[in-house]
Design an enzyme around this catalytic site. Sequence first.
Site, PDB file in Angstrom:
ATOM      1  N   LYS A  53      43.475  52.721  41.649  1.00  0.00           N
ATOM      2  CA  LYS A  53      42.118  53.273  41.796  1.00  0.00           C
ATOM      3  C   LYS A  53      42.182  54.671  42.402  1.00  0.00           C
ATOM      4  CE  LYS A  53      39.900  48.794  42.089  1.00  0.00           C
ATOM      5  NZ  LYS A  53      39.576  47.642  42.946  1.00  0.00           N
ATOM      6  N   GLN A  97      37.950  45.986  48.626  1.00  0.00           N
ATOM      7  CA  GLN A  97      38.806  45.202  47.738  1.00  0.00           C
ATOM      8  C   GLN A  97      38.762  43.725  48.138  1.00  0.00           C
ATOM      9  OE1 GLN A  97      40.399  46.453  45.038  1.00  0.00           O
ATOM     10  NE2 GLN A  97      41.231  44.462  44.524  1.00  0.00           N
ATOM     11  N   ASP A 120      30.684  48.380  42.955  1.00  0.00           N
ATOM     12  CA  ASP A 120      31.113  47.107  42.363  1.00  0.00           C
ATOM     13  C   ASP A 120      29.917  46.335  41.794  1.00  0.00           C
ATOM     14  OD1 ASP A 120      33.817  46.400  42.290  1.00  0.00           O
ATOM     15  OD2 ASP A 120      33.884  46.062  44.453  1.00  0.00           O
TER      16      ASP A 120
HETATM   17  N1  GUN Z   1      39.436  42.193  43.283  1.00  0.00           N
HETATM   18  C1  GUN Z   1      39.682  41.883  41.987  1.00  0.00           C
HETATM   19  N2  GUN Z   1      38.783  42.482  41.186  1.00  0.00           N
HETATM   20  C2  GUN Z   1      37.950  43.185  41.981  1.00  0.00           C
HETATM   21  C3  GUN Z   1      36.830  44.024  41.737  1.00  0.00           C
HETATM   22  O1  GUN Z   1      36.398  44.238  40.598  1.00  0.00           O
HETATM   23  N3  GUN Z   1      36.256  44.572  42.836  1.00  0.00           N
HETATM   24  C4  GUN Z   1      36.707  44.339  44.090  1.00  0.00           C
HETATM   25  N4  GUN Z   1      36.058  44.909  45.094  1.00  0.00           N
HETATM   26  N5  GUN Z   1      37.740  43.575  44.348  1.00  0.00           N
HETATM   27  C5  GUN Z   1      38.362  42.999  43.301  1.00  0.00           C
END
Ligand code: GUN
Length: 295
Positions: A53, A97, A120
């Site tokens: 990311k 996350q 998100d």
């Molecule tokens: N962990 C796995 N996929 C995601 C996601 O799309 N967003 C977040 N914040 N954590 C994750």
Amino acid sequence: MTKVIDGKAFAANVRAQVAAHVARLREEQGIQPGLAVVLVGEDPASQVYVRNKHASTIEVGMASFEHRLSADTREADLLALIAALNADPKVHGILVQLPLPKHLNSDLVINAIDPAKDVDGFHISNVGLLGTGQKSMVPCTPLGCLMMLRDHHGSLAGLNAVVVGRSNIVGKPMAQLLLGDSCTVTIAHSRTKDLAEVCKRADILVAAVGRPEMITGDMVKPGATVIDVGINRIERDGKAKLVGDVHYESAAKVAGAITPVPGGVGPMTIACLLANTLTACCRANSLPEPEGLTA
Ligand code: GUN
């Protein structure tokens, strides 16, 4: 001929559109979109995601703010960090996350994020806005699936869509988005009776159950579009392998279009995270939103 939907190329195109818009924002408005990612603990998979990311954020010209906290971080300290990021004008998107260490209440933490910065789309306000057809931040993976479906079909109106999986992150928001595009939507799951028969009605079949190769060719309507959200690491013939929730070989023989794993939905998730961060930045500055990058 079955069309293989190239998520890698699609995602590269989305990132290029985001980068072009970011460059214009910087030139014309002097604004740089910023994304803050918070990682608590040392989960190896999460560390890889966060690294990717960060790299993608920098690549499209945005500011990236990484916050790595130890696994024993107190909830009050994490909430204080989120409050600081909510108040920081350089930060337009905040992502915590998941999964969080067990002693932290994920719902409480996610709902502490300013909904306008919730890239998100997990905050309860955004879930409610999406469910009532109002402007919201949309979860990245379902948004990516929607973009690929719109690109392939044009209009989705009137199509029968079956979403297999009822998670808050993918299944439920995916169903809402398809409903928003006037599909007739069924949500199926592990307890659905005669799953094969339900799937076989689908013009659009989205598999998001988290079970390796569960959806087989005999469950697919001829000509259907199959979107495979699954990412499952399995061992076959003594080798590690990545497979989806769809049994690709058998489904590809029947489907009209299908996303592979890897190289299908996966790359779209980060691309849509960047798109959401750009959208959040435009909204925060009362500027026009990027076209084609929102729901
Ligand atoms: N962990 C796995 N996929 C995601 C996601 O799309 N967003 C977040 N914040 N954590 C994750």
